[in-house]
Design an enzyme around this catalytic site. Sequence first.
Site, mmCIF file in Angstrom:
data_model
loop_
_atom_site.group_PDB
_atom_site.id
_atom_site.type_symbol
_atom_site.label_atom_id
_atom_site.label_comp_id
_atom_site.label_asym_id
_atom_site.label_seq_id
_atom_site.Cartn_x
_atom_site.Cartn_y
_atom_site.Cartn_z
ATOM 1 N N SER A 1 36.779 24.643 52.714
ATOM 2 C CA SER A 1 37.393 24.527 51.394
ATOM 3 C C SER A 1 38.063 25.801 50.902
ATOM 4 O O SER A 1 38.895 25.736 49.999
ATOM 5 C CB SER A 1 36.373 24.053 50.365
ATOM 6 O OG SER A 1 35.276 24.925 50.326
ATOM 7 N N LYS B 1 39.053 13.907 45.837
ATOM 8 C CA LYS B 1 40.239 14.647 46.283
ATOM 9 C C LYS B 1 41.321 13.631 46.666
ATOM 10 O O LYS B 1 41.979 13.092 45.789
ATOM 11 C CB LYS B 1 39.843 15.600 47.405
ATOM 12 C CG LYS B 1 38.695 16.532 46.951
ATOM 13 C CD LYS B 1 38.374 17.615 47.902
ATOM 14 C CE LYS B 1 37.059 18.315 47.572
ATOM 15 N NZ LYS B 1 36.991 18.907 46.227
ATOM 16 N N HIS C 1 37.955 17.822 52.619
ATOM 17 C CA HIS C 1 39.348 18.270 52.492
ATOM 18 C C HIS C 1 40.237 17.818 53.649
ATOM 19 O O HIS C 1 41.423 18.130 53.659
ATOM 20 C CB HIS C 1 39.407 19.800 52.389
ATOM 21 C CG HIS C 1 38.740 20.323 51.165
ATOM 22 N ND1 HIS C 1 39.384 20.418 49.957
ATOM 23 C CD2 HIS C 1 37.474 20.753 50.963
ATOM 24 C CE1 HIS C 1 38.544 20.902 49.049
ATOM 25 N NE2 HIS C 1 37.381 21.114 49.633
HETATM 26 N N1 PMP Z 1 32.287 19.228 50.055
HETATM 27 C C1 PMP Z 1 33.299 20.105 50.033
HETATM 28 C C2 PMP Z 1 33.726 20.758 51.312
HETATM 29 C C3 PMP Z 1 33.943 20.410 48.828
HETATM 30 O O1 PMP Z 1 34.940 21.280 48.799
HETATM 31 C C4 PMP Z 1 33.509 19.761 47.643
HETATM 32 C C5 PMP Z 1 34.159 19.994 46.289
HETATM 33 N N2 PMP Z 1 35.000 21.025 46.142
HETATM 34 C C6 PMP Z 1 32.446 18.876 47.714
HETATM 35 C C7 PMP Z 1 31.861 18.630 48.927
HETATM 36 C C8 PMP Z 1 31.919 18.222 46.470
HETATM 37 O O2 PMP Z 1 32.712 17.157 46.107
HETATM 38 P P1 PMP Z 1 32.753 16.599 44.619
HETATM 39 O O3 PMP Z 1 33.764 17.392 43.876
HETATM 40 O O4 PMP Z 1 33.131 15.167 44.799
HETATM 41 O O5 PMP Z 1 31.388 16.729 44.037
#
Ligand code: PMP
Length: 420
Positions: free
Chosen positions: A208, A267, A236
Site C-alpha cells: 500500500s 477501493k 490494492h
Molecule cells: N489491506 C490493505 C493492504 C490496505 O491498504 C487497507 C486500507 N488502506 C486495508 C487492508 C483495509 O481496508 P479497509 O479500508 O476496507 O478497512
Amino acid sequence: MNIDFNKATFKDFENIPGFDLADRAEVFYDFLKFMRDNGHMNYRLRTESACAPQMDVILTGETKSRNYISYVSNDYLGFTQHPKVKAAAIAGIEKFGTGAGASPLIGGHFEYHELLEQKIAGFFGKPADWSTIYTTGYTANSSTLMSLLQKEDLAIVDMAVHTSVHEGCILTNKKTFPHNNLESLEHILKLAQGQYRTKLVIVDGVYSQDGDVAPLKEIYLLAKKYGAYLMVDDAHGIGVVGATGRGVLEETGLLDKVDFITGTFSKTFGNIGGYVIANPKLTAFLKFQARQQIFSATSNASALGIVKAIELIDEEPIWMDRLRDNIHHFKNGLKGLGLDVGNTQSAIIPVKIGDPHLTGDIGRMLLEQGIYTNPILYPAVPKKDARIRMSLSASHTREQLDKTIDAFAYISKELNLVQV
Ligand code: PMP
C-alpha cells in the site's frame, strides 16, 4: 521528555515513558498546533464534494473550500461515481432501508449479503461457500487472523503488510521479515520447523505505500516447502493488476493455490467492506468464530452497489484500460523529472522524499499549486522513507495529470529535489 516537533510523527506520541493519558494528550495537542502553524496539517481535511479526481476541500485554518486535483482516494476505477453502481446502491437502500440492525450471526444476515458473498467468490472463480464478507477490509484481516491463530501458532509477515494484519496477530506469535526478502522468509520458516502448531505466511499482493508487488510464486513455493499456509491481501491489486483485474494472484497464476485471499470493498469496488476467500470449511469456521461476525453489525444494502461494481470489472473493461494508461503517463512524467517513484507496479504512485519535515513542506506546496496528496510519514513507512503518496484513478484526465507533473517540476526546482 523532550520531543523534537520538527522530526516527530504521530507515532512518537503513542506511548511516552512516564506520561499518563492526559499528559500524552496534552503534548500531542501542542504538536497538532505546531503542525497547523507550519501548514503541515493536511490530514482530516473536510471535503465538501464527491470522492473524485477534483474535490472541494477546506484547509486547516480556512473557512471556505477550494477545488483541488485530488490523489487521495483509492477509487481506482472511479466506481464510487459510476451511475450504475450508484443506482444499485440506491435501489438497495430503497428496498432494505439504511441499516442491517444486527451482526450476521443474530439477524443481520440479509439476502444482499448472500448475493455479495456469491459475487465476490465467483469473481475469484469459486462457489458462494468460499467467501466471508466483513464490514471493513481492516477487520477482514484483523478479525480473521485473531480467530485463526492462537498462542501455539506463528504468523510470518512481511514488514510492509497493512496494520490490520499486525493487529490480527496480537494473540499469536509473530515473526517479521524485511520487505520482499525471500532469504529471510526461508530462514524464519526453517527455524520454525517443529516449533508451532500452525504456520501462516501473510503478505500483500500490491503493497500500500510503495505500490510494488510481492514475489508471490517464490513465496508460495517456500510456504509449501515448509508446510505453512499462505494468506495474500490484495486490497490494492484487484481491478488494477492482472489481465482481468483479479490482481497479483492472477498475474502469477496462483488464484487457485493460496489458502486465503483477503481484500476490501473500499477501493476498486467503491464502497466499504472486506472479504476473505478460503475453502468451505475454513469459511464456515470464520463465519461462526471471527468476532466481527458475531459481535458487529453487517453492512447496509448499499452493498448492492458493490455487486454491480464487481460485474462492471468484466462488463466495462474500459475503466481498467484508462487506469493503466493513466499510470503509464503519470509515472513516466514524474520519472522524467528525475523524481524517485520507487518500484511501483500499480495505481499507487509514491514520490520518495526521505525527510518528514520536507515531505510536509512539499505537501503544503502542492496544495498551494492546487494539488491534494497524502504526505506519508512513519509509522506508515520507515523513518527515513517519508514520501508524497498518490492514488490514480481511471477518471483522472490527461489535463489533471499534466498539471500535477508541472507542479512537481516547479517544486522540485524550487527545493532542488533532484541532485544532478
Ligand atoms: N489491506 C490493505 C493492504 C490496505 O491498504 C487497507 C486500507 N488502506 C486495508 C487492508 C483495509 O481496508 P479497509 O479500508 O476496507 O478497512
